[in-house]
Design an enzyme around this catalytic site. Structure first.
Site, PDB file in Angstrom:
ATOM      1  N   ASP A   1       0.842  -1.193   0.000  1.00  0.00           N
ATOM      2  CA  ASP A   1       0.000   0.000   0.000  1.00  0.00           C
ATOM      3  C   ASP A   1       0.879   1.245   0.000  1.00  0.00           C
ATOM      4  OD1 ASP A   1      -2.891   1.185   0.816  1.00  0.00           O
ATOM      5  OD2 ASP A   1      -1.314   2.273   1.875  1.00  0.00           O
TER       6      ASP A   1
ATOM      7  N   LYS B   1      -2.893   6.082  -4.144  1.00  0.00           N
ATOM      8  CA  LYS B   1      -4.013   6.971  -3.801  1.00  0.00           C
ATOM      9  C   LYS B   1      -3.915   8.307  -4.526  1.00  0.00           C
ATOM     10  CE  LYS B   1      -3.759   4.899   0.804  1.00  0.00           C
ATOM     11  NZ  LYS B   1      -2.351   4.546   0.929  1.00  0.00           N
TER      12      LYS B   1
ATOM     13  N   HIS C   1      -7.777   9.623  -1.470  1.00  0.00           N
ATOM     14  CA  HIS C   1      -7.022   9.605  -0.214  1.00  0.00           C
ATOM     15  C   HIS C   1      -7.825  10.149   0.976  1.00  0.00           C
ATOM     16  CE1 HIS C   1      -2.575   9.572   1.203  1.00  0.00           C
ATOM     17  NE2 HIS C   1      -3.365   9.352   2.227  1.00  0.00           N
TER      18      HIS C   1
ATOM     19  N   ASN D   1     -10.574   7.152   4.364  1.00  0.00           N
ATOM     20  CA  ASN D   1     -10.959   8.199   5.328  1.00  0.00           C
ATOM     21  C   ASN D   1     -12.358   8.773   5.097  1.00  0.00           C
ATOM     22  OD1 ASN D   1      -8.433   8.330   6.880  1.00  0.00           O
ATOM     23  ND2 ASN D   1      -7.557   9.025   4.935  1.00  0.00           N
TER      24      ASN D   1
ATOM     25  N   GLN E   1     -10.381   2.668   3.318  1.00  0.00           N
ATOM     26  CA  GLN E   1      -9.177   2.516   4.145  1.00  0.00           C
ATOM     27  C   GLN E   1      -9.183   3.604   5.218  1.00  0.00           C
ATOM     28  OE1 GLN E   1      -4.498   3.308   3.690  1.00  0.00           O
ATOM     29  NE2 GLN E   1      -5.247   1.874   2.155  1.00  0.00           N
TER      30      GLN E   1
ATOM     31  N   GLY F   1      -2.557   2.277  10.501  1.00  0.00           N
ATOM     32  CA  GLY F   1      -2.326   2.496  11.935  1.00  0.00           C
ATOM     33  C   GLY F   1      -2.737   1.290  12.752  1.00  0.00           C
TER      34      GLY F   1
ATOM     35  N   GLN G   1       3.115   4.395  13.589  1.00  0.00           N
ATOM     36  CA  GLN G   1       4.566   4.418  13.851  1.00  0.00           C
ATOM     37  C   GLN G   1       4.958   5.600  14.745  1.00  0.00           C
ATOM     38  OE1 GLN G   1       7.109   2.408  12.643  1.00  0.00           O
ATOM     39  NE2 GLN G   1       5.902   1.027  11.399  1.00  0.00           N
TER      40      GLN G   1
ATOM     41  N   LYS H   1      11.938  -3.323   9.818  1.00  0.00           N
ATOM     42  CA  LYS H   1      12.774  -4.410  10.367  1.00  0.00           C
ATOM     43  C   LYS H   1      12.309  -5.767   9.852  1.00  0.00           C
ATOM     44  CE  LYS H   1      13.531  -1.831  14.635  1.00  0.00           C
ATOM     45  NZ  LYS H   1      13.016  -1.657  16.000  1.00  0.00           N
TER      46      LYS H   1
ATOM     47  N   MET I   1       8.687  -7.809  10.114  1.00  0.00           N
ATOM     48  CA  MET I   1       7.929  -8.127   8.887  1.00  0.00           C
ATOM     49  C   MET I   1       7.565  -9.604   8.856  1.00  0.00           C
ATOM     50  SD  MET I   1       9.968  -6.218   5.846  1.00  0.00           S
ATOM     51  CE  MET I   1      10.564  -4.539   5.994  1.00  0.00           C
TER      52      MET I   1
END
Length: 323
Positions: A50, A84, A117, A167, A190, A217, A222, A273, A277
């Site tokens: 994505d 997007k 988006h 959104n 999404q 999220g 993050q 990392k 993953m």
């Protein structure tokens, strides 16, 4: 689609892998990290990636995909790529050129999924995000229903397999679904979705309309300084989540992903990392009991890490509604 990943059927007959790899990158992270992460993600088994023009990493994602195709690691048809349409490209004459630019950056003939988006239009300008003298976005008045018609045309032109939104609240989805002359329903919405914002009402609404909820999220973000209040609670440190993780002999991150997956949500997991993953892909290897699911339901606080306040002055700002 790779047998390694479970898939979810979309309302247009295409399939989306049930776990995706997110590629948002904050300014402080070099683009080389995005390239490296995309290489690793494909190597360890992700087939759903994505991205978005606004993330400014499409070129790196494209390079990684092409190099893995050339190396024989994957075929194009094994991959599911989402990008997007940014808010400054809502005007009808701008939609297809924006998509074509993304395709060029990604070095692809088509994307599998193309999303609006946000439901909020920003004035178009050479600078993708024009600001006023107070540093706020200059907002526009384009109706996203008109923008949607152009996405439908991009689908008909074969530039994209599936089209959806991001959104949107349920009223905005309703308006799109009731649009006169609607040719294609959005296949997904999404949105931010995790244990502290489990989106149960929006999820029920989407399920009733055969729209898949995709979660960004999913692990509590993050926590990038630019967007997230650093005093906000750290989801993966939640004591109740950690107790459920201990009981199931899994990490809190895996429990958080599995919770979404069992509710029919497609989570996007992001990491730079390799060990994380790989671990996130274990989401399909175990099940949470009904008791665990109920306990985790109880963590919902309707708490949003990413409130997109830069769009809050627009009447289409999506998060004023309950869901």
């Amino acid at each position: 689609m790779s047998s390694k990943l479970h898939c979810v059927k979309l309302n247009d007959g295409h399939f989306i892998p049930a776990l995706g790899f997110g590629t948002y990158k904050p300014k402080e992270v070099p683009k080389s990290k995005s390239l490296e992460a995309a290489h690793l993600a494909i190597d360890v088994g992700y087939r759903h990636i994505d991205t978005a023009s606004a993330y400014q990493v499409e070129e790196e994602i494209g390079q990684a995909i092409q190099s893995k195709i050339k190396a024989g690691v994957v075929k194009r048809e094994d991959m599911f790529i989402t990008t997007k349409l940014w808010c400054s490209c809502f005007r009808t004459e701008m939609v297809r050129p924006a998509l074509e630019k993304s395709l060029k950056n990604l070095q692809l003939d088509y994307v599998d999924l193309f999303l609006i988006h946000y439901p909020v239009p920003i004035k178009s300008s050479v600078d993708e995000s024009p600001l006023d003298e107070k540093g706020k976005f200059l907002l526009d008045t384009v109706d996203f229903c008109d923008t949607w018609e152009m996405l439908e045309k991009c689908k008909d032109a074969g530039l994209v397999k599936s089209i959806g939104v991001s959104n949107f609240n349920h009223k905005q989805l309703e308006r799109l679904l009731n649009k006169p002359g609607l040719k294609y329903k959005p296949v997904c919405n999404q949105v931010e979705c995790h244990l502290y914002l489990n989106q149960s009402k929006l999820l029920d609404y989407c399920k009733s309309k055969d729209i898949v909820l995709v979660a960004y999220g999913a692990l509590g973000t993050q926590r990038y300084k630019e967007w997230v209040d650093q005093n906000s609670p750290v989801l993966l440190d939640d004591p109740i989540l950690c107790d459920v993780a201990k009981k199931n002999k899994r990490s809190p991150a895996l429990i958080a992903l599995r919770y979404l997956f069992q509710r029919g949500v497609v989570p996007l997991a992001q990491s730079f990392k390799e060990n994380e993953m790989r671990e996130n892909l274990q989401v399909f290897e175990f099940q949470l009991s009904p008791e665990d699911m109920k306990t985790l339901d109880g963590l919902n606080k309707n708490f949003r890490y990413l409130s997109a306040e830069f769009l809050a002055d627009h009447p289409e700002y999506p998060f004023s509604e309950e869901y």
